[in-house]
Motif scaffolding. Structure first.
Motif, short mmCIF file in Angstrom:
data_model
loop_
_atom_site.label_atom_id
_atom_site.label_comp_id
_atom_site.label_asym_id
_atom_site.label_seq_id
_atom_site.Cartn_x
_atom_site.Cartn_y
_atom_site.Cartn_z
N VAL A 267 59.21 -8.23 12.52
CA VAL A 267 59.53 -9.56 12.01
C VAL A 267 60.12 -10.42 13.14
N GLY A 268 60.95 -9.78 13.96
CA GLY A 268 61.56 -10.50 15.08
C GLY A 268 60.53 -10.96 16.09
N TYR A 269 59.55 -10.10 16.43
CA TYR A 269 58.52 -10.50 17.39
C TYR A 269 57.70 -11.68 16.85
N ILE A 270 57.35 -11.61 15.58
CA ILE A 270 56.59 -12.69 14.97
C ILE A 270 57.40 -13.98 14.97
N GLN A 271 58.70 -13.86 14.66
CA GLN A 271 59.57 -15.03 14.65
C GLN A 271 59.72 -15.61 16.05
N PRO A 333 53.53 -15.11 31.05
CA PRO A 333 53.76 -14.02 32.01
C PRO A 333 54.31 -14.51 33.35
N HIS A 334 54.34 -15.83 33.58
CA HIS A 334 54.76 -16.36 34.86
C HIS A 334 56.13 -17.06 34.77
N GLY A 335 56.97 -16.58 33.86
CA GLY A 335 58.34 -17.07 33.81
C GLY A 335 58.71 -17.84 32.57
N LEU A 336 57.73 -18.47 31.89
CA LEU A 336 58.06 -19.25 30.70
C LEU A 336 58.60 -18.37 29.58
N GLY A 337 58.03 -17.16 29.43
CA GLY A 337 58.47 -16.26 28.37
C GLY A 337 59.94 -15.88 28.53
N GLN A 338 60.30 -15.46 29.75
CA GLN A 338 61.69 -15.08 30.03
C GLN A 338 62.63 -16.25 29.83
N LEU A 339 62.21 -17.43 30.26
CA LEU A 339 63.05 -18.62 30.15
C LEU A 339 63.24 -19.04 28.70
N ALA A 340 62.19 -18.93 27.88
CA ALA A 340 62.24 -19.44 26.51
C ALA A 340 62.92 -18.47 25.55
N ILE A 341 62.53 -17.20 25.57
CA ILE A 341 63.03 -16.28 24.55
C ILE A 341 63.55 -14.96 25.12
N GLY A 342 63.67 -14.87 26.43
CA GLY A 342 64.24 -13.68 27.03
C GLY A 342 63.26 -12.51 27.05
N GLU A 343 63.80 -11.31 27.10
CA GLU A 343 62.99 -10.10 27.27
C GLU A 343 62.07 -9.84 26.07
N TRP A 345 59.90 -11.55 24.99
CA TRP A 345 58.57 -12.12 25.16
C TRP A 345 57.52 -11.04 25.46
N LYS A 346 57.92 -9.95 26.10
CA LYS A 346 56.95 -8.91 26.49
C LYS A 346 56.32 -8.23 25.27
N PRO A 347 57.12 -7.69 24.32
CA PRO A 347 56.49 -7.11 23.13
C PRO A 347 55.87 -8.16 22.21
N TYR A 349 54.20 -10.87 23.33
CA TYR A 349 53.07 -11.53 23.97
C TYR A 349 51.72 -11.21 23.31
N PRO A 350 51.43 -9.95 22.91
CA PRO A 350 50.14 -9.68 22.27
C PRO A 350 49.90 -10.46 20.99
N VAL A 351 50.97 -10.98 20.39
CA VAL A 351 50.83 -11.73 19.14
C VAL A 351 50.44 -13.19 19.40
N VAL A 352 50.55 -13.63 20.65
CA VAL A 352 50.33 -15.05 20.95
C VAL A 352 48.90 -15.48 20.65
N LEU A 353 47.91 -14.72 21.12
CA LEU A 353 46.51 -15.11 20.93
C LEU A 353 46.14 -15.25 19.45
N PRO A 354 46.37 -14.22 18.60
CA PRO A 354 46.03 -14.40 17.18
C PRO A 354 46.86 -15.52 16.52
N THR A 355 48.09 -15.70 16.99
CA THR A 355 48.89 -16.80 16.43
C THR A 355 48.23 -18.14 16.71
N MET A 356 47.75 -18.34 17.94
CA MET A 356 47.12 -19.61 18.29
C MET A 356 45.78 -19.79 17.58
N VAL A 357 45.07 -18.69 17.31
CA VAL A 357 43.84 -18.79 16.50
C VAL A 357 44.17 -19.31 15.11
#
Length: 458
Positions: A267-271, A333-343, A345-347, A349-357
């Motif tokens: 739930v946290g990753y999705i949020q 992967p080039h710094g925006l993830g760490q800056l926006a939501i911290g660590e 972002w790594k787990p 990240y795989p949710v980003v593509l289906p979210t944008m679809v």
């Protein structure tokens, strides 16, 4: 007697008329862009204020108190959806672009309906507060006291957008934010950061903005008109109410299902990804404020252009969605993830593509949704909402149950979004055809008799 100069004079006159027409069209386009801009600005203020409040509350409230605040906020969301369905949705569909006096008469009933809904919701929240214990009791008690002001303030926002004066809605929301944030900071300074006082200040400052609304609109809510408002618009009001309730319930059921089958971390990753698409969320919510009144104006002035208007809206939002999705996929992967939501972002990240679809599906749906509401096709839009919500819950929770990954959940959500998109446009074109057939029948019944201008049923 005609002279040789007559053709030249006629040509000049035609040229002047053409210039005047072109200037009028240009001014109309500028006016539409301005209203859209105020919608984005207003929603940005509202969303940024909510973000600021959430960040403050995370820091000052204990986990149990923050959870109680969350329950109160969810309850507020359900009541808000109900209020909009029976008060502001009919106003935007049937009174967008109306003359000022007609608008004021309608707003007297619309805002009174929202106020009555707030009173009923307030009584129910106070009853819940009396039954519950501890922090939930305090949260619901404060919510019950402030419910009327919260729902009345929201009705002023939509009323101003129906008139085409988004600047007034922006001002009203700004008043709420400028009184709420200092109030919460004051609570922190004096050490009164219990959930009761936090919710009370949040709701009471909305009441202050609600009291400013009549000064801006120069009209007061009228309870008698409110009763008549519900009766006059029950054909679409209660269906819009049910539509909002179904959509809200779908979001809650998905959250519960994901938490049950995958745990709170998923739930946290999705949020977290939801936070990253915050700008798109602001854009869509802003469009909901503006597009239905704009579509209603197009339907009134040039019915044949409604389909084109809705298609252009969806195309423009689709371009924005694709652009933002590309930015996230490349820059996270080039710094925006760490800056926006911290660590996290790594787990996530795989949710980003289906979210944008899924976001792209929502963008493409937006124009059809606005057109359905502008046509007053509440029965069709409710059908779309029910079927879309069933697909949304079934596919997302089914993904969690079968594949046990948060990525499967979001892919299920994205597929459901496209199913809903197809249904939305299908029902829009059917509703448009029905409206055209009804107008043709009316024109045939009137016959060759001269009609004394354009009339709309108000």
């Amino acid at each position: 007697m005609k002279t040789a100069a007559d053709p030249e004079m006629a040509s000049i006159a035609v040229g002047r008329l053409s210039a005047v027409g072109s200037r009028a069209q240009w001014l109309q386009r500028v006016s539409v862009i301005g209203r859209l801009g105020w919608g984005v600005a207003d929603q940005a203020v509202s969303s940024l204020t909510n973000v600021a409040v959430s960040l403050l509350l995370v820091r000052v409230l204990a986990p149990a108190q923050f959870g109680a605040y969350g329950l109160a906020y969810i309850t507020y969301g359900f009541a808000l959806s109900a209020s909009r369905g029976i008060s502001t949705e009919p106003l935007m569909v049937r009174f967008s672009g109306a003359k000022l006096q007609v608008w004021r008469h309608a707003v007297a009933g619309c805002t009174a309906t929202a106020l009555m809904t707030g009173l009923i919701a307030g009584v129910l929240a106070l009853a819940a507060g009396a039954v519950l214990h501890g922090t939930p009791s305090a949260a619901f008690t404060a919510l019950g006291i402030t419910f009327p002001g919260l729902l009345l303030q929201d009705s002023w926002r939509y009323s101003f957008f129906a008139l085409g004066r988004g600047s007034q809605a922006f001002l009203n929301d700004l008043i709420w934010g400028l009184t709420m944030v200092p109030g919460l900071i004051f609570l922190r300074e004096i050490g009164q950061t219990s959930v009761f006082w936090v919710v009370f200040v949040w709701g009471a400052t909305a009441g202050i903005a609600a009291l400013i609304g009549p000064l801006q609109a120069k009209v007061l809510p009228n309870i008698a008109e409110g009763m008549r408002w519900i009766a006059r618009h029950r054909d679409i009001g209660f269906r819009f109410l049910a539509e909002g309730a179904v959509s809200n319930a779908g979001g809650q059921l998905r959250g519960y299902g994901v938490g049950l089958f995958l745990g709170l971390a998923a739930v946290g990753y999705i949020q977290a990804v939801g936070t990253l698409i915050g700008p798109m969320t602001i854009m869509f919510q802003a469009m909901s404020l503006v597009l239905i009144p704009e579509a209603a104006r197009v339907l009134s002035r040039a019915p044949a252009r409604l389909s084109l208007f809705c298609v252009v809206v969806s195309a423009a939002l689709a371009v924005v969605a694709v652009t933002w999705g590309a930015v996230l996929l490349v820059l996270l992967p080039h710094g925006l993830g760490q800056l926006a939501i911290g660590e996290i972002w790594k787990p996530a990240y795989p949710v980003v593509l289906p979210t944008m679809v899924g976001v792209l599906a929502a963008a493409v749906s937006t124009g059809g949704y606005a057109g359905l509401h502008a046509l007053g096709a509440a029965q069709r839009s409710l059908r779309v909402s029910i079927l879309g919500t069933v697909a949304f819950v079934g596919l997302s929770v089914g993904g969690a149950l079968i594949w046990h990954t948060d990525t499967a959940v979001i892919w299920g959500t994205a597929v459901a979004g496209w199913i809903s998109c197809v249904l939305t446009w299908q029902h829009f074109f059917k509703a448009r055809a029905e409206a055209s057939a009804a107008q043709a029948s009316l024109d045939a019944a009137i016959g060759p008799r001269r009609r004394g201008g354009r009339h709309r049923r108000r």
